[in-house]
Design a protein around this motif. Structure first.
Motif, PDB file in Angstrom:
ATOM      1  N   THR A 200      36.096  49.628  48.863  1.00  0.00           N
ATOM      2  CA  THR A 200      35.357  48.371  48.942  1.00  0.00           C
ATOM      3  C   THR A 200      36.277  47.207  48.634  1.00  0.00           C
ATOM      4  OG1 THR A 200      33.310  49.439  48.260  1.00  0.00           O
ATOM      5  CG2 THR A 200      33.403  47.061  48.061  1.00  0.00           C
TER       6      THR A 200
ATOM      7  N   THR B 191      29.526  43.105  54.163  1.00  0.00           N
ATOM      8  CA  THR B 191      29.913  44.383  53.565  1.00  0.00           C
ATOM      9  C   THR B 191      31.294  44.747  54.062  1.00  0.00           C
ATOM     10  OG1 THR B 191      27.621  45.136  53.482  1.00  0.00           O
ATOM     11  CG2 THR B 191      29.328  46.810  53.321  1.00  0.00           C
TER      12      THR B 191
ATOM     13  N   THR C 189      33.327  47.747  53.504  1.00  0.00           N
ATOM     14  CA  THR C 189      33.491  49.093  52.977  1.00  0.00           C
ATOM     15  C   THR C 189      34.067  49.995  54.057  1.00  0.00           C
ATOM     16  OG1 THR C 189      31.585  48.769  51.515  1.00  0.00           O
ATOM     17  CG2 THR C 189      32.337  51.023  51.859  1.00  0.00           C
TER      18      THR C 189
END
Length: 122
Positions: free
Chosen positions: A23, A77, A79
């Motif tokens: 992440t 996001t 990730t």
């Protein structure tokens, strides 16, 4: 500042599976490349799997058909995953997440995590 953190490493028996996660947080505006590298003791760091832009992933020959790299493309996001199946003792290494992207000021830069240990042993 951009921070990259890996998780999911550990000890697994030969033939087992692990899923690594990576992440990125902080001022990461856009991503160009995501990749996983690994480094075994006494060896140089080597590329395991990579996604450049919207292209198809590419893999080291040693992990083809066993490892899968993927990205979570949900909004906001950042990730990256590495699904590792049918693990072998020679997969034992520290695994590093690499992201090439645009940080604050839209400057293109390379960002590395600190690594997560994967040990394959019976």
């Amino acid at each position: 500042q951009v921070q990259v953190a890996e998780s999911g490493g550990g000890l697994v028996q030969p033939g087992g599976s692990l899923r690594l996660s990576c992440t990125a947080s902080g001022s990461l505006l856009a991503i160009n490349t995501v990749a996983w590298y690994r480094q075994a003791p006494g060896n140089q760091r080597e590329l395991v799997a990579r996604i450049i832009g919207e292209s198809s992933p590419n893999y080291a020959d040693s992990v083809k058909d066993r490892f899968t790299i993927s990205r979570d493309n949900a909004p906001n996001t950042n990730t990256v995953y590495l699904q590792m199946n049918n693990l072998k003792p020679e997969d034992t290494a520290v695994y590093y997440c690499y992201i090439r992207g645009y940080g604050s000021g839209w400057l293109l830069d390379n960002f590395w995590g600190r690594g997560t240990q994967v040990t394959v042993s019976s």
